[in-house]
Design a protein around this motif. Structure first.
Motif, PDB file in Angstrom:
ATOM      1  N   MET A   1     -35.297  35.859  -7.593  1.00 22.28           N
ATOM      2  CA  MET A   1     -35.869  36.865  -8.500  1.00 22.28           C
ATOM      3  C   MET A   1     -35.548  38.276  -7.994  1.00 22.28           C
ATOM      4  O   MET A   1     -35.203  39.164  -8.782  1.00 22.28           O
ATOM      5  N   GLY A   2     -35.638  38.465  -6.677  1.00 26.29           N
ATOM      6  CA  GLY A   2     -35.275  39.759  -6.106  1.00 26.29           C
ATOM      7  C   GLY A   2     -33.801  40.059  -6.318  1.00 26.29           C
ATOM      8  O   GLY A   2     -33.419  41.199  -6.655  1.00 26.29           O
ATOM      9  N   ALA A   3     -32.945  39.050  -6.150  1.00 31.33           N
ATOM     10  CA  ALA A   3     -31.507  39.230  -6.367  1.00 31.33           C
ATOM     11  C   ALA A   3     -31.218  39.565  -7.818  1.00 31.33           C
ATOM     12  O   ALA A   3     -30.340  40.383  -8.125  1.00 31.33           O
ATOM     13  N   LYS A   4     -31.960  38.939  -8.716  1.00 31.65           N
ATOM     14  CA  LYS A   4     -31.798  39.219 -10.149  1.00 31.65           C
ATOM     15  C   LYS A   4     -32.121  40.681 -10.450  1.00 31.65           C
ATOM     16  O   LYS A   4     -31.385  41.357 -11.191  1.00 31.65           O
ATOM     17  N   LYS A   5     -33.201  41.179  -9.885  1.00 36.08           N
ATOM     18  CA  LYS A   5     -33.608  42.566 -10.127  1.00 36.08           C
ATOM     19  C   LYS A   5     -32.560  43.545  -9.613  1.00 36.08           C
ATOM     20  O   LYS A   5     -32.258  44.556 -10.258  1.00 36.08           O
ATOM     21  N   LEU A   6     -32.007  43.276  -8.440  1.00 33.60           N
ATOM     22  CA  LEU A   6     -30.976  44.155  -7.896  1.00 33.60           C
ATOM     23  C   LEU A   6     -29.713  44.126  -8.754  1.00 33.60           C
ATOM     24  O   LEU A   6     -29.077  45.162  -8.991  1.00 33.60           O
ATOM     25  N   THR A   7     -29.345  42.932  -9.217  1.00 34.87           N
ATOM     26  CA  THR A   7     -28.162  42.801 -10.078  1.00 34.87           C
ATOM     27  C   THR A   7     -28.343  43.612 -11.356  1.00 34.87           C
ATOM     28  O   THR A   7     -27.418  44.297 -11.812  1.00 34.87           O
ATOM     29  N   GLU A   8     -29.538  43.557 -11.916  1.00 38.60           N
ATOM     30  CA  GLU A   8     -29.818  44.307 -13.150  1.00 38.60           C
ATOM     31  C   GLU A   8     -29.721  45.811 -12.931  1.00 38.60           C
ATOM     32  O   GLU A   8     -29.452  46.564 -13.869  1.00 38.60           O
ATOM     33  N   LYS A   9     -29.907  46.238 -11.682  1.00 40.48           N
ATOM     34  CA  LYS A   9     -29.823  47.666 -11.371  1.00 40.48           C
ATOM     35  C   LYS A   9     -28.439  48.052 -10.843  1.00 40.48           C
ATOM     36  O   LYS A   9     -28.263  49.134 -10.288  1.00 40.48           O
ATOM     37  N   GLY A  10     -27.488  47.149 -11.022  1.00 38.52           N
ATOM     38  CA  GLY A  10     -26.105  47.483 -10.704  1.00 38.52           C
ATOM     39  C   GLY A  10     -25.625  47.107  -9.325  1.00 38.52           C
ATOM     40  O   GLY A  10     -24.517  47.483  -8.926  1.00 38.52           O
ATOM     41  N   TYR A  11     -26.456  46.332  -8.557  1.00 42.46           N
ATOM     42  CA  TYR A  11     -26.034  45.897  -7.225  1.00 42.46           C
ATOM     43  C   TYR A  11     -25.698  44.408  -7.257  1.00 42.46           C
ATOM     44  O   TYR A  11     -26.578  43.571  -7.452  1.00 42.46           O
ATOM     45  N   PRO A  12     -24.413  44.066  -7.072  1.00 45.99           N
ATOM     46  CA  PRO A  12     -24.004  42.655  -7.135  1.00 45.99           C
ATOM     47  C   PRO A  12     -24.714  41.798  -6.091  1.00 45.99           C
ATOM     48  O   PRO A  12     -24.767  42.154  -4.912  1.00 45.99           O
ATOM     49  N   CYS A  13     -25.279  40.684  -6.543  1.00 47.89           N
ATOM     50  CA  CYS A  13     -25.987  39.769  -5.632  1.00 47.89           C
ATOM     51  C   CYS A  13     -25.589  38.330  -5.918  1.00 47.89           C
ATOM     52  O   CYS A  13     -25.352  37.954  -7.067  1.00 47.89           O
ATOM     53  N   ILE A  14     -25.549  37.538  -4.853  1.00 48.81           N
ATOM     54  CA  ILE A  14     -25.318  36.099  -4.960  1.00 48.81           C
ATOM     55  C   ILE A  14     -26.465  35.396  -4.238  1.00 48.81           C
ATOM     56  O   ILE A  14     -26.823  35.755  -3.107  1.00 48.81           O
ATOM     57  N   GLY A  15     -27.045  34.370  -4.871  1.00 46.45           N
ATOM     58  CA  GLY A  15     -28.126  33.610  -4.261  1.00 46.45           C
ATOM     59  C   GLY A  15     -27.626  32.314  -3.652  1.00 46.45           C
ATOM     60  O   GLY A  15     -26.778  31.628  -4.231  1.00 46.45           O
ATOM     61  N   VAL A  16     -28.134  32.006  -2.477  1.00 45.43           N
ATOM     62  CA  VAL A  16     -27.815  30.752  -1.793  1.00 45.43           C
ATOM     63  C   VAL A  16     -29.122  29.961  -1.643  1.00 45.43           C
ATOM     64  O   VAL A  16     -30.078  30.464  -1.041  1.00 45.43           O
ATOM     65  N   PRO A  17     -29.216  28.740  -2.200  1.00 47.04           N
ATOM     66  CA  PRO A  17     -30.474  27.989  -2.182  1.00 47.04           C
ATOM     67  C   PRO A  17     -30.840  27.432  -0.819  1.00 47.04           C
ATOM     68  O   PRO A  17     -30.222  26.479  -0.334  1.00 47.04           O
ATOM     69  N   GLY A  18     -31.832  28.031  -0.184  1.00 48.93           N
ATOM     70  CA  GLY A  18     -32.314  27.575   1.110  1.00 48.93           C
ATOM     71  C   GLY A  18     -33.802  27.318   1.059  1.00 48.93           C
ATOM     72  O   GLY A  18     -34.606  28.252   1.112  1.00 48.93           O
ATOM     73  N   THR A  19     -34.194  26.069   0.926  1.00 44.09           N
ATOM     74  CA  THR A  19     -35.601  25.678   0.897  1.00 44.09           C
ATOM     75  C   THR A  19     -35.698  24.176   1.130  1.00 44.09           C
ATOM     76  O   THR A  19     -34.891  23.412   0.588  1.00 44.09           O
ATOM     77  N   ILE A  20     -36.680  23.747   1.910  1.00 51.72           N
ATOM     78  CA  ILE A  20     -36.827  22.316   2.176  1.00 51.72           C
ATOM     79  C   ILE A  20     -37.325  21.570   0.939  1.00 51.72           C
ATOM     80  O   ILE A  20     -37.227  20.346   0.868  1.00 51.72           O
TER      81      ILE A  20
ATOM     82  N   VAL B   1     -30.356  34.028 -13.790  1.00 56.52           N
ATOM     83  CA  VAL B   1     -31.367  34.075 -14.848  1.00 56.52           C
ATOM     84  C   VAL B   1     -31.566  32.683 -15.440  1.00 56.52           C
ATOM     85  O   VAL B   1     -32.702  32.236 -15.671  1.00 56.52           O
ATOM     86  N   GLU B   2     -30.456  31.980 -15.676  1.00 54.96           N
ATOM     87  CA  GLU B   2     -30.527  30.624 -16.213  1.00 54.96           C
ATOM     88  C   GLU B   2     -31.271  29.699 -15.257  1.00 54.96           C
ATOM     89  O   GLU B   2     -32.102  28.876 -15.681  1.00 54.96           O
ATOM     90  N   ILE B   3     -30.990  29.838 -13.974  1.00 58.45           N
ATOM     91  CA  ILE B   3     -31.650  28.998 -12.965  1.00 58.45           C
ATOM     92  C   ILE B   3     -33.150  29.272 -12.933  1.00 58.45           C
ATOM     93  O   ILE B   3     -33.973  28.347 -12.885  1.00 58.45           O
ATOM     94  N   LEU B   4     -33.523  30.541 -12.980  1.00 59.07           N
ATOM     95  CA  LEU B   4     -34.937  30.906 -12.926  1.00 59.07           C
ATOM     96  C   LEU B   4     -35.700  30.442 -14.162  1.00 59.07           C
ATOM     97  O   LEU B   4     -36.918  30.247 -14.106  1.00 59.07           O
ATOM     98  N   ASN B   5     -34.993  30.265 -15.258  1.00 60.66           N
ATOM     99  CA  ASN B   5     -35.629  29.834 -16.506  1.00 60.66           C
ATOM    100  C   ASN B   5     -35.540  28.327 -16.733  1.00 60.66           C
ATOM    101  O   ASN B   5     -35.939  27.835 -17.787  1.00 60.66           O
ATOM    102  N   THR B   6     -35.009  27.595 -15.753  1.00 60.38           N
ATOM    103  CA  THR B   6     -34.867  26.143 -15.868  1.00 60.38           C
ATOM    104  C   THR B   6     -35.869  25.455 -14.949  1.00 60.38           C
ATOM    105  O   THR B   6     -36.022  25.840 -13.796  1.00 60.38           O
ATOM    106  N   LYS B   7     -36.530  24.456 -15.466  1.00 59.73           N
ATOM    107  CA  LYS B   7     -37.511  23.720 -14.676  1.00 59.73           C
ATOM    108  C   LYS B   7     -36.830  22.633 -13.851  1.00 59.73           C
ATOM    109  O   LYS B   7     -35.977  21.901 -14.350  1.00 59.73           O
ATOM    110  N   HIS B   8     -37.210  22.557 -12.595  1.00 62.54           N
ATOM    111  CA  HIS B   8     -36.672  21.511 -11.721  1.00 62.54           C
ATOM    112  C   HIS B   8     -37.120  20.136 -12.209  1.00 62.54           C
ATOM    113  O   HIS B   8     -38.276  19.941 -12.603  1.00 62.54           O
ATOM    114  N   GLN B   9     -36.201  19.182 -12.187  1.00 62.05           N
ATOM    115  CA  GLN B   9     -36.504  17.821 -12.614  1.00 62.05           C
ATOM    116  C   GLN B   9     -36.324  16.853 -11.445  1.00 62.05           C
ATOM    117  O   GLN B   9     -35.309  16.887 -10.750  1.00 62.05           O
ATOM    118  N   VAL B  10     -37.316  16.008 -11.231  1.00 58.54           N
ATOM    119  CA  VAL B  10     -37.187  14.983 -10.211  1.00 58.54           C
ATOM    120  C   VAL B  10     -36.375  13.822 -10.783  1.00 58.54           C
ATOM    121  O   VAL B  10     -36.272  13.664 -12.006  1.00 58.54           O
TER     122      VAL B  10
END
Length: 319
Positions: free
Chosen positions: A107-126, A297-306
């Protein structure tokens, strides 16, 4: 792009250091300077930013946690906080950012991208709760930590003929509980994605007891509720000797598995490639062992499925 930044945010996960290492070394290989931002978005606001060299990431691939530290940052959820972070990046000449973490980090990366700063997210979570990738960095290590603990607990459960309720992490996702339950032959697995009726768990325990089974393992994902409360209910309903173990933050620590080290290295390097190729607002992932990237944005709006098939299998094998 001549200068990029990298940070870790949210809960730490084994393999984050391997991802940081890959980002730094991949960028330097392409003659790009890398700046490490300590304490996540809070450090970005505060200017806790240092240039990283090859030696900065030496001897960290096998270490758990994160060399760049991590922190929650409520201020960065505000536009004022985001603008402070942008000013710090301008001050250091940082032209793009790689953010390693979960959905809050994205979400933070999304906000920065919207303000003109290129961001890439890497999924790191157990928790393995990020859509668009089969696995997140840290999941495999945490899973093996859980399995190791359950193996030990089962020895005691067998020796004393007890029922054990084991609470595992995962936030609102049941992947850790489901995979651990299937790998360790648990009698019941409770995950937040499915409402597993309490009576079904009790009936399974009673059927096992009637055919001579004197010990059982029940795994409860934290998203379902308290393992302690569930253990109390089991004891009251069955009168079986019941114990509860809450594995807690042991699941987030430890040296990353080979799988997590390789995954983190591949995703970290791929994130640099995307930035250098002019991509922004993307999340890297792995699907069917192939590197992919998706719109954040698409990822943040998609629900995780088991995995429904795995859930059904766990039921079928625990009759």
């Amino acid at each position: 792009m001549k200068k990029i930044g990298v940070l870790t945010s949210g809960g730490d996960a084994p393999g984050m250091n391997a991802a940081i290492r890959a980002v730094v070394r991949k960028a330097i290989y392409h003659n790009v300077e890398v700046y490490g931002i300590k304490y996540g978005y809070q450090g970005l606001i505060d200017g806790s930013i240092d240039k990283m060299e090859l030696g900065s990431v030496g001897d960290i691939i096998q270490r758990g946690g994160t060399k760049l530290y991590s922190a929650r940052c409520e201020e960065f959820k505000t536009e004022e906080g985001q603008l402070k972070g942008i000013e710090q990046m301008k001050k250091h000449g940082i032209e793009g950012l790689i953010a390693i973490g979960g959905d809050g980090t994205f979400m933070g990366a999304k906000k920065l991208t919207e303000k003109g700063y290129p961001c890439i997210g890497v999924p790191g979570t157990i928790d393995n709760d990020i859509p668009g990738t089969d696995f997140t960095i840290g999941f495999d290590t945490a899973l093996n930590t859980i399995i190791d603990a359950i193996d030990k607990i089962r020895d005691t459960a067998t020796s004393h003929e007890r029922t054990y309720v084991i609470e595992v992490m995962g936030r609102n996702a049941g992947d850790l509980a489901l995979w651990a339950g299937l790998a360790d032959g648990a009698e019941s697995v409770l995950i937040p994605e499915f409402e597993d009726e309490f009576n079904d768990v009790i009936d399974r325990l009673k059927r096992g007891h009637e055919r001579g089974k004197r010990h059982s393992i029940i795994i409860v994902a934290e998203g379902v509720g308290s393992g302690v409360d569930f253990g109390r209910k089991v004891k009251e309903a069955t009168d079986l000797e019941t114990r509860v173990t809450v594995l807690g933050h042991t699941q987030r620590g430890g040296s990353p598995s080979a799988s997590d080290r390789v995954l983190a290295s591949r995703l970290g390097a791929h994130s640099v490639d995307l930035l250098l190729n002019g991509k922004s607002g993307r999340m890297v992932g792995i699907q069917q062992n192939k590197l992919v990237d998706h719109d954040i944005v698409e990822i943040l709006n998609t629900k995780h499925q088991v995995d429904l098939d795995m859930y059904r299998l766990s039921k079928e094998l625990s009759i």
